[in-house]
Design a protein around this motif. Structure first.
Motif, PDB file in Angstrom:
ATOM      1  N   VAL A   1       2.412  -1.007   4.467  1.00  0.00           N
ATOM      2  CA  VAL A   1       2.809  -2.182   3.702  1.00  0.00           C
ATOM      3  C   VAL A   1       3.624  -1.706   2.507  1.00  0.00           C
TER       4      VAL A   1
ATOM      5  N   ARG B   1       8.623  -8.428  -3.437  1.00  0.00           N
ATOM      6  CA  ARG B   1       8.873  -8.090  -2.029  1.00  0.00           C
ATOM      7  C   ARG B   1       7.654  -7.399  -1.421  1.00  0.00           C
TER       8      ARG B   1
ATOM      9  N   GLU C   1       6.321  -6.436   2.491  1.00  0.00           N
ATOM     10  CA  GLU C   1       6.637  -6.467   3.918  1.00  0.00           C
ATOM     11  C   GLU C   1       5.950  -5.331   4.647  1.00  0.00           C
ATOM     12  N   VAL C   2       5.724  -5.531   5.913  1.00  0.00           N
ATOM     13  CA  VAL C   2       5.128  -4.503   6.763  1.00  0.00           C
ATOM     14  C   VAL C   2       6.242  -3.701   7.424  1.00  0.00           C
ATOM     15  N   VAL C   3       6.106  -2.393   7.368  1.00  0.00           N
ATOM     16  CA  VAL C   3       7.026  -1.475   8.039  1.00  0.00           C
ATOM     17  C   VAL C   3       6.237  -0.823   9.168  1.00  0.00           C
TER      18      VAL C   3
ATOM     19  N   TYR D   1      -4.525  -6.658   5.581  1.00  0.00           N
ATOM     20  CA  TYR D   1      -3.714  -6.127   6.676  1.00  0.00           C
ATOM     21  C   TYR D   1      -4.523  -5.070   7.421  1.00  0.00           C
TER      22      TYR D   1
ATOM     23  N   GLN E   1      -1.983  -9.322  10.159  1.00  0.00           N
ATOM     24  CA  GLN E   1      -2.317  -9.894   8.862  1.00  0.00           C
ATOM     25  C   GLN E   1      -3.543 -10.771   9.045  1.00  0.00           C
TER      26      GLN E   1
END
Length: 219
Positions: A199, A205, A207-209, A191, A216
């Motif tokens: 991340v 789980r 996910e990108v915040v 990333y 990516q």
């Protein structure tokens, strides 16, 4: 462990909300332990940058977020003291705030200190990394970021299966184009994050915040 892997720290409301979600309680009720060790391995860091991590103001992004308590843990000191002394400090913390600097230096001392042996048992603890403090959990950091080269080269801890390219847009050499070239030589996913992105990893789980820009890459 639960992970919040940032480029620039807790820089916006979305990343802060993700942190609170991982903690399962307010920041104001949580005990933090700061780890500044990566700074000593990077030629751009020193006493001044360490002071900024400890005092952390205007705006706060790590140690100054309003924690119930904040302590500091220097990994290079741990081999000189009894594990029975320092391990309870780690286990009692709700969050480890791991500062940036040099990721291979940090990886070396996470191993050498014995902290790596404890991490798998910290199910409810949140690891919040900034820059090298996030990169250190990857399989590799890539030669581009190596400023201190141990025997393992650019190998990091491999806690996650992706690498992180931080500070997109902050420095002239940190662009998405360069990140793409960097990722091509890794052999794993990656990333690229700007200062408003992170991340989140919580079990399966991932996910990108973000309130900014990210990509990516690879994989």
């Amino acid at each position: 462990m639960k992970l919040l892997l940032t480029s620039g720290g807790v820089t916006n409301a979305s990343i802060r909300a993700a942190l609170v979600d991982l903690l399962g309680k307010p920041i104001e009720e949580s005990a933090a332990l700061g780890i500044p060790t990566a700074q000593w391995g990077h030629p751009m860091c020193g006493p001044g940058s360490l002071r900024r991590f400890v005092t952390d103001g205007t705006p706060p992004t790590m140690t100054g977020l309003g924690w119930r308590s904040v302590g500091m843990l220097e990994l290079t000191a741990l081999p000189t003291i009894a594990r029975e002394r320092w391990e309870p400090w780690v286990r009692e913390a709700d969050v480890l705030l791991v500062d940036g600097g040099e990721a291979t230096y940090l990886a070396h001392w996470v191993r050498e200190s014995g902290l790596l042996d404890v991490l798998p048992e910290l199910d409810d603890t949140v690891w919040v990394g900034v820059s090298a403090g996030s990169m250190v959990l990857a399989p590799r950091i890539g030669d581009l970021f190596v400023e201190w080269e141990p025997e393992q080269g650019d190998e990091a801890l491999g806690v996650v299966d992706f690498s992180i390219f931080p500070h997109v847009g902050l420095f002239p050499g940190n662009t998405f184009e360069i990140a793409k070239e960097w990722a091509a030589g890794l052999g794993n996913a990656a990333y690229a994050l700007d200062e408003q992105s992170a991340v989140l990893v919580d079990g399966e789980r991932v996910e990108v915040v973000s309130e900014g820009e990210w990509r990516q890459l690879g994989g």
